[in-house]
Design a protein around this motif. Structure first.
Motif, PDB file in Angstrom:
ATOM      1  N   UNK A   1     -33.296  67.960   5.998  1.00 31.01           N
ATOM      2  CA  UNK A   1     -33.013  69.330   5.648  1.00 31.01           C
ATOM      3  C   UNK A   1     -31.677  69.453   5.157  1.00 31.01           C
ATOM      4  N   UNK A   2     -30.345  68.696   5.277  1.00 29.76           N
ATOM      5  CA  UNK A   2     -29.193  68.680   4.408  1.00 29.76           C
ATOM      6  C   UNK A   2     -29.325  68.077   3.073  1.00 29.76           C
ATOM      7  N   UNK A   3     -30.146  66.946   2.784  1.00 25.61           N
ATOM      8  CA  UNK A   3     -30.012  66.132   1.533  1.00 25.61           C
ATOM      9  C   UNK A   3     -31.383  66.580   0.631  1.00 25.61           C
ATOM     10  N   UNK A   4     -32.337  66.977   0.878  1.00 24.66           N
ATOM     11  CA  UNK A   4     -33.426  67.296   0.023  1.00 24.66           C
ATOM     12  C   UNK A   4     -32.909  68.426  -0.905  1.00 24.66           C
ATOM     13  N   UNK A   5     -32.253  69.234  -0.747  1.00 27.35           N
ATOM     14  CA  UNK A   5     -32.111  70.466  -1.637  1.00 27.35           C
ATOM     15  C   UNK A   5     -31.283  69.761  -2.884  1.00 27.35           C
ATOM     16  N   UNK A   6     -30.324  69.234  -2.472  1.00 28.84           N
ATOM     17  CA  UNK A   6     -29.372  68.600  -3.491  1.00 28.84           C
ATOM     18  C   UNK A   6     -29.964  67.464  -4.377  1.00 28.84           C
ATOM     19  N   UNK A   7     -30.794  66.740  -3.598  1.00 29.96           N
ATOM     20  CA  UNK A   7     -31.302  65.497  -4.300  1.00 29.96           C
ATOM     21  C   UNK A   7     -32.425  65.960  -5.243  1.00 29.96           C
ATOM     22  N   UNK A   8     -33.143  67.049  -4.847  1.00 24.72           N
ATOM     23  CA  UNK A   8     -34.278  67.659  -5.524  1.00 24.72           C
ATOM     24  C   UNK A   8     -33.487  68.435  -6.852  1.00 24.72           C
ATOM     25  N   UNK A   9     -32.461  69.145  -6.576  1.00 32.36           N
ATOM     26  CA  UNK A   9     -31.806  69.591  -7.910  1.00 32.36           C
ATOM     27  C   UNK A   9     -31.418  68.491  -9.016  1.00 32.36           C
ATOM     28  N   UNK A  10     -30.925  67.356  -8.423  1.00 35.98           N
ATOM     29  CA  UNK A  10     -30.530  66.225  -9.506  1.00 35.98           C
ATOM     30  C   UNK A  10     -31.708  65.575 -10.270  1.00 35.98           C
ATOM     31  N   UNK A  11     -32.851  65.582  -9.259  1.00 37.34           N
ATOM     32  CA  UNK A  11     -33.983  65.054  -9.900  1.00 37.34           C
ATOM     33  C   UNK A  11     -34.534  65.940 -10.958  1.00 37.34           C
ATOM     34  N   UNK A  12     -34.650  67.204 -10.528  1.00 36.31           N
ATOM     35  CA  UNK A  12     -35.220  68.254 -11.365  1.00 36.31           C
ATOM     36  C   UNK A  12     -34.594  68.100 -12.925  1.00 36.31           C
ATOM     37  N   UNK A  13     -33.222  67.945 -12.771  1.00 42.76           N
ATOM     38  CA  UNK A  13     -32.469  67.750 -14.009  1.00 42.76           C
ATOM     39  C   UNK A  13     -32.673  66.831 -15.040  1.00 42.76           C
ATOM     40  N   UNK A  14     -33.182  65.699 -14.283  1.00 43.39           N
ATOM     41  CA  UNK A  14     -33.457  64.457 -14.925  1.00 43.39           C
ATOM     42  C   UNK A  14     -34.866  64.549 -15.536  1.00 43.39           C
ATOM     43  N   UNK A  15     -36.007  65.171 -14.770  1.00 45.06           N
ATOM     44  CA  UNK A  15     -37.376  65.342 -15.257  1.00 45.06           C
ATOM     45  C   UNK A  15     -37.329  66.368 -16.170  1.00 45.06           C
ATOM     46  N   UNK A  16     -36.696  67.481 -16.271  1.00 44.41           N
ATOM     47  CA  UNK A  16     -36.753  68.394 -17.227  1.00 44.41           C
ATOM     48  C   UNK A  16     -36.146  67.937 -18.673  1.00 44.41           C
ATOM     49  N   UNK A  17     -35.108  66.754 -18.672  1.00 43.87           N
ATOM     50  CA  UNK A  17     -34.716  66.147 -19.736  1.00 43.87           C
ATOM     51  C   UNK A  17     -35.974  65.163 -20.639  1.00 43.87           C
ATOM     52  N   UNK A  18     -36.883  65.130 -19.659  1.00 46.04           N
ATOM     53  CA  UNK A  18     -37.955  64.258 -20.490  1.00 46.04           C
ATOM     54  C   UNK A  18     -38.435  65.289 -21.491  1.00 46.04           C
ATOM     55  N   UNK A  19     -38.751  64.863 -22.842  1.00 49.44           N
ATOM     56  CA  UNK A  19     -39.548  65.823 -23.730  1.00 49.44           C
ATOM     57  C   UNK A  19     -41.039  65.841 -23.435  1.00 49.44           C
ATOM     58  N   UNK A  20     -41.392  66.979 -23.494  1.00 47.20           N
ATOM     59  CA  UNK A  20     -42.969  67.456 -23.429  1.00 47.20           C
ATOM     60  C   UNK A  20     -43.644  66.641 -24.344  1.00 47.20           C
TER      61      UNK A  20
END
Length: 277
Positions: free
Chosen positions: A153-172
């Protein structure tokens, strides 16, 4: 005075406040703990406190329990957060948009309030037990299962936010080119998505490990009395038993564990930077 010296003095002046804060709030407490952990009752240098934590069965059980909970929590959080991040990155459904708007909410709920609500929700006579029946309610509070759930509960939101930023940096274009070349979903993940986001995953893992291994509030309120997480054990030695030297040795041991994880993260980054050069 030359322009080069002026720039150097200006840079030093800008860095000095941060360095002094780091010195007072981080370096001095670390040095003080290390010094105290090697100080005996007579004020002389000794290893007796480290001999105690590595020979006392209770402390050894606490160490095993802490590492088990930390490794399991980190693994579960990474799996769940990565799955959510990939779903939100490559899906534009209404459900994905709704998750994208709400997954950060747990980050804004104070920890004590979250733990209190969790206890009321999952205790033996809590809300879930009233809905499904107390005889069908598994033991969650004062159990490792509850501690793992609250860590997620405590750690999934922040970890998801970090990973989303990395995945969004991958060019389509990379994703579309791989698909055009015939790559299926698994090959796309293992050969493109994971290699391009693993550094951010290491950052997330470092923060996860350091946060969970030294946590206190959730283990103190939800976990069982024995064995204990090292954060709780350290507090017990410090405030209940007044064993400051032993609590300092536990703190140094936790610092060394976090340093090992930090070393692998830094080594991986340096190795990756050399490859890019």
């Amino acid at each position: 005075m030359t322009k080069k010296w002026k720039s150097a003095i200006l840079g030093l002046g800008l860095v000095m406040p941060s360095f002094l804060i780091l010195l007072v709030l981080v370096m001095y407490p670390v040095w003080s703990s290390i010094k105290t952990s090697f100080t005996g009752a007579d004020g002389q240098f000794t290893f007796e406190h480290y001999i105690y934590i590595f020979t006392e069965p209770l402390i050894l059980n606490n160490i095993r329990h802490t590492l088990t909970v930390t490794i399991l929590s980190c693994s579960l959080v990474l799996i769940i957060a990565y799955s959510i991040a990939i779903y939100l990155r490559f899906n534009q459904s209404p459900i994905a948009k709704w998750i994208n708007r709400t997954y950060l909410i747990p980050m804004f709920i104070p920890g004590v309030i979250a733990v209190y609500g969790f206890i009321n929700f999952y205790r033996d006579n809590g809300w879930v037990a009233r809905m499904i029946g107390e005889e069908y309610m598994p033991s969650i509070i004062y159990n490792v299962k509850g501690l793992l759930m609250i860590n997620i509960w405590f750690n999934v939101p922040f970890t998801t936010m970090l990973l989303i930023s990395a995945l969004q940096a991958i060019p389509n274009s990379i994703i579309e080119g791989a698909k055009d070349a015939g790559a299926n979903q698994w090959r796309l993940f293992w050969h493109f998505i994971l290699p391009l986001s693993y550094r951010t995953m290491l950052v997330a893992l470092t923060f996860l490990f350091m946060g969970i291994i030294g946590s206190f509030t959730a283990p103190f309120l939800i976990d069982r009395n024995a064995p204990q997480m090292l954060g709780v054990s350290m507090q017990q030695h410090f405030s209940v038993f007044n064993a400051i030297e032993q609590s300092s040795s536990l703190a140094v041991f936790m610092f060394l564990l976090c340093s090992i994880v930090g070393y692998f993260y830094i080594y991986s980054n340096i190795k990756g930077s050399k490859k890019e050069l």
